[in-house]
Design a protein around this motif. Structure first.
Motif, PDB file in Angstrom:
ATOM      1  N   SER A   4      16.110  14.616  19.540  1.00  0.00           N
ATOM      2  CA  SER A   4      15.898  13.172  19.612  1.00  0.00           C
ATOM      3  C   SER A   4      15.163  12.739  20.873  1.00  0.00           C
ATOM      4  O   SER A   4      14.699  11.618  20.964  1.00  0.00           O
ATOM      5  N   THR A   5      15.083  13.638  21.872  1.00  0.00           N
ATOM      6  CA  THR A   5      14.404  13.277  23.127  1.00  0.00           C
ATOM      7  C   THR A   5      13.212  14.186  23.405  1.00  0.00           C
ATOM      8  O   THR A   5      12.727  14.232  24.526  1.00  0.00           O
ATOM      9  N   ARG A   6      12.753  14.896  22.401  1.00  0.00           N
ATOM     10  CA  ARG A   6      11.653  15.837  22.591  1.00  0.00           C
ATOM     11  C   ARG A   6      10.325  15.140  22.289  1.00  0.00           C
ATOM     12  O   ARG A   6      10.182  14.441  21.285  1.00  0.00           O
ATOM     13  N   ALA A   7       9.347  15.341  23.164  1.00  0.00           N
ATOM     14  CA  ALA A   7       8.011  14.778  22.952  1.00  0.00           C
ATOM     15  C   ALA A   7       7.072  15.886  22.519  1.00  0.00           C
ATOM     16  O   ALA A   7       7.151  17.014  23.014  1.00  0.00           O
ATOM     17  N   ARG A   8       6.175  15.567  21.602  1.00  0.00           N
ATOM     18  CA  ARG A   8       5.200  16.554  21.152  1.00  0.00           C
ATOM     19  C   ARG A   8       3.962  15.840  20.633  1.00  0.00           C
ATOM     20  O   ARG A   8       4.025  14.687  20.211  1.00  0.00           O
ATOM     21  N   ILE A   9       2.832  16.535  20.701  1.00  0.00           N
ATOM     22  CA  ILE A   9       1.589  16.039  20.133  1.00  0.00           C
ATOM     23  C   ILE A   9       1.267  16.899  18.921  1.00  0.00           C
ATOM     24  O   ILE A   9       1.215  18.121  19.021  1.00  0.00           O
ATOM     25  N   ARG A  10       1.074  16.263  17.795  1.00  0.00           N
ATOM     26  CA  ARG A  10       0.827  16.991  16.547  1.00  0.00           C
ATOM     27  C   ARG A  10      -0.334  16.352  15.791  1.00  0.00           C
ATOM     28  O   ARG A  10      -0.764  15.229  16.093  1.00  0.00           O
ATOM     29  N   ALA A  11      -0.820  17.058  14.792  1.00  0.00           N
ATOM     30  CA  ALA A  11      -1.906  16.547  13.964  1.00  0.00           C
ATOM     31  C   ALA A  11      -1.390  15.502  12.980  1.00  0.00           C
ATOM     32  O   ALA A  11      -0.218  15.509  12.578  1.00  0.00           O
ATOM     33  N   VAL A 106     -13.080  -2.129  12.832  1.00  0.00           N
ATOM     34  CA  VAL A 106     -12.395  -0.844  12.989  1.00  0.00           C
ATOM     35  C   VAL A 106     -11.681  -0.449  11.696  1.00  0.00           C
ATOM     36  O   VAL A 106     -11.763   0.706  11.252  1.00  0.00           O
ATOM     37  N   LEU A 107     -10.992  -1.393  11.081  1.00  0.00           N
ATOM     38  CA  LEU A 107     -10.243  -1.086   9.863  1.00  0.00           C
ATOM     39  C   LEU A 107     -11.143  -0.848   8.658  1.00  0.00           C
ATOM     40  O   LEU A 107     -10.689  -0.296   7.652  1.00  0.00           O
ATOM     41  N   ARG A 108     -12.408  -1.237   8.756  1.00  0.00           N
ATOM     42  CA  ARG A 108     -13.342  -1.053   7.639  1.00  0.00           C
ATOM     43  C   ARG A 108     -14.275   0.139   7.849  1.00  0.00           C
ATOM     44  O   ARG A 108     -15.187   0.357   7.054  1.00  0.00           O
ATOM     45  N   ARG A 109     -14.062   0.917   8.896  1.00  0.00           N
ATOM     46  CA  ARG A 109     -14.910   2.087   9.085  1.00  0.00           C
ATOM     47  C   ARG A 109     -14.532   3.182   8.099  1.00  0.00           C
ATOM     48  O   ARG A 109     -13.393   3.289   7.652  1.00  0.00           O
ATOM     49  N   ILE A 110     -15.498   4.029   7.834  1.00  0.00           N
ATOM     50  CA  ILE A 110     -15.332   5.041   6.791  1.00  0.00           C
ATOM     51  C   ILE A 110     -14.230   6.041   7.120  1.00  0.00           C
ATOM     52  O   ILE A 110     -13.615   6.619   6.221  1.00  0.00           O
ATOM     53  N   ASP A 111     -13.930   6.258   8.394  1.00  0.00           N
ATOM     54  CA  ASP A 111     -12.935   7.270   8.757  1.00  0.00           C
ATOM     55  C   ASP A 111     -11.529   6.907   8.305  1.00  0.00           C
ATOM     56  O   ASP A 111     -10.682   7.784   8.168  1.00  0.00           O
ATOM     57  N   LEU A 112     -11.267   5.608   8.069  1.00  0.00           N
ATOM     58  CA  LEU A 112      -9.929   5.197   7.642  1.00  0.00           C
ATOM     59  C   LEU A 112      -9.783   5.128   6.127  1.00  0.00           C
ATOM     60  O   LEU A 112      -8.705   4.816   5.634  1.00  0.00           O
ATOM     61  N   LEU A 113     -10.849   5.412   5.390  1.00  0.00           N
ATOM     62  CA  LEU A 113     -10.741   5.432   3.929  1.00  0.00           C
ATOM     63  C   LEU A 113      -9.828   6.569   3.489  1.00  0.00           C
ATOM     64  O   LEU A 113      -8.927   6.394   2.678  1.00  0.00           O
ATOM     65  N   ASP A 114     -10.076   7.737   4.038  1.00  0.00           N
ATOM     66  CA  ASP A 114      -9.217   8.904   3.795  1.00  0.00           C
ATOM     67  C   ASP A 114      -9.192   9.687   5.105  1.00  0.00           C
ATOM     68  O   ASP A 114     -10.089  10.489   5.373  1.00  0.00           O
ATOM     69  N   ILE A 115      -8.199   9.449   5.911  1.00  0.00           N
ATOM     70  CA  ILE A 115      -8.161   9.977   7.274  1.00  0.00           C
ATOM     71  C   ILE A 115      -8.212  11.503   7.291  1.00  0.00           C
ATOM     72  O   ILE A 115      -8.989  12.111   8.031  1.00  0.00           O
ATOM     73  N   GLN A 116      -7.379  12.125   6.467  1.00  0.00           N
ATOM     74  CA  GLN A 116      -7.344  13.590   6.475  1.00  0.00           C
ATOM     75  C   GLN A 116      -8.674  14.190   6.048  1.00  0.00           C
ATOM     76  O   GLN A 116      -9.162  15.147   6.658  1.00  0.00           O
ATOM     77  N   SER A 125     -13.538  17.710  15.063  1.00  0.00           N
ATOM     78  CA  SER A 125     -12.873  16.419  14.866  1.00  0.00           C
ATOM     79  C   SER A 125     -11.363  16.614  14.857  1.00  0.00           C
ATOM     80  O   SER A 125     -10.862  17.713  14.625  1.00  0.00           O
ATOM     81  N   GLY A 126     -10.642  15.532  15.076  1.00  0.00           N
ATOM     82  CA  GLY A 126      -9.188  15.620  15.022  1.00  0.00           C
ATOM     83  C   GLY A 126      -8.524  14.279  15.189  1.00  0.00           C
ATOM     84  O   GLY A 126      -9.081  13.364  15.811  1.00  0.00           O
ATOM     85  N   PHE A 127      -7.352  14.165  14.582  1.00  0.00           N
ATOM     86  CA  PHE A 127      -6.542  12.948  14.696  1.00  0.00           C
ATOM     87  C   PHE A 127      -5.148  13.404  15.108  1.00  0.00           C
ATOM     88  O   PHE A 127      -4.464  14.068  14.347  1.00  0.00           O
ATOM     89  N   TRP A 128      -4.753  13.043  16.338  1.00  0.00           N
ATOM     90  CA  TRP A 128      -3.484  13.520  16.891  1.00  0.00           C
ATOM     91  C   TRP A 128      -2.530  12.369  17.142  1.00  0.00           C
ATOM     92  O   TRP A 128      -2.940  11.253  17.510  1.00  0.00           O
ATOM     93  N   LEU A 129      -1.242  12.670  16.971  1.00  0.00           N
ATOM     94  CA  LEU A 129      -0.176  11.691  17.196  1.00  0.00           C
ATOM     95  C   LEU A 129       0.778  12.222  18.260  1.00  0.00           C
ATOM     96  O   LEU A 129       1.078  13.414  18.293  1.00  0.00           O
TER      97      LEU A 129
END
Length: 269
Positions: A4-11, A106-116, A125-129
């Motif tokens: 519950s207190t662990r931080a991580r960066i993932r795809a 920003v919300l209408r750019r092509i990258d948000l149509l299908d992010i994966q 390229s990459g999308f990290w959380l």
């Protein structure tokens, strides 16, 4: 360390879409609150407010009268609070159009149509959380596809089928673009933006040597992001526009591969 207190960066994964879209919009809209607050407390704004309030109090004869004692000071308060409302409204009215237009683009750019699908077009390229426990507290997306330098929003009449065919055009651009970058305000004191930025930049430059530079559009309206890219050696480039009632500069900032390599060598030595 407890989970519950662990931080991580993932795809990014498909189940994150709803929250990611919300955070992308939130990242843009927070600029409005910052722009308004800075303008509210600008010396010129305060001078205008005090001047209008003084004239209003004089016109209404609401200045304190010593013969009525200390309570007479209360009658002047409405004269100072009432003019603040139209002043604040005017500032928001001047700042809001740019911010709302930015959110829409920003919300209408092509990258948000299908992010994966979009961020799989190039290995660079990459999308990290960034997660803390089971909560997403930050995100960053670097677009190194062949459309990385295309900043135009998707036209509304464009069919979804035609857009999806464009995902098949794989390849890597020499210039990558940071499309989205956000960290929750409560965690910014520990520079979570730096963690996200360093992971993303290292991944992009390492994945494909054809990427010569990474760019990001930034302004003082998002100070945490601006400070982070400066700490990580991004250099200020071309000015795109000035926005808002105080004329904030929106500029491109760029990190070249040579600079990144030099910093890596400096860390190892």
């Amino acid at each position: 360390m407890p989970e519950s207190t662990r931080a991580r960066i993932r795809a990014y994964s498909a189940q994150d879409e709803k929250q990611v879209r919300f955070m992308v919009g939130q990242a843009q809209m927070e600029s409005l609150a910052y722009a308004n607050n800075r303008a509210y407390f600008h010396p010129l704004t305060l001078a205008v407010w005090i001047g209008i309030s003084s004239m209003f109090a004089h016109y209404m004869d609401w200045w304190p009268n010593s013969s009525y004692g200390i309570w007479s000071w209360l009658q002047v308060l409405p004269a100072f609070f009432a003019p603040a409302v139209p002043v604040m409204f005017y500032i928001d009215w001047k700042n809001r159009p740019f911010i709302e237009n930015s959110v829409e683009n920003v919300l209408r750019r092509i990258d948000l149509l299908d992010i994966q699908a979009y961020y799989a077009l190039s290995p660079a390229s990459g999308f990290w959380l960034l997660e803390y426990g089971d909560k997403i507290i930050g995100l960053i997306a670097i677009d190194a596809s062949m459309d990385a330098t295309n900043d135009e929003p998707v036209a509304k009449p464009t069919s979804e089928g035609r857009l999806r065919t464009e995902f098949k055009q794989k390849g890597t651009s020499s210039v990558a673009t940071i499309r989205h970058f956000f960290g929750e305000e409560a965690y910014r004191r520990v520079n979570i933006e730096d963690d996200l930025l360093q992971v993303a930049v290292n991944s992009t430059f390492t994945a494909d040597k054809s990427v010569n530079s990474i760019r990001i559009l930034a302004s003082p309206l998002r100070p945490a992001i601006l400070e982070s890219i400066r700490r990580n050696k991004f250099c200020k480039g071309d000015r795109v526009e000035t926005v808002g009632i105080l004329g904030w500069e929106v500029c491109w900032y760029k990190l070249k591969r040579e600079q990144w390599v030099a910093e890596k060598e400096k860390e190892r030595s």
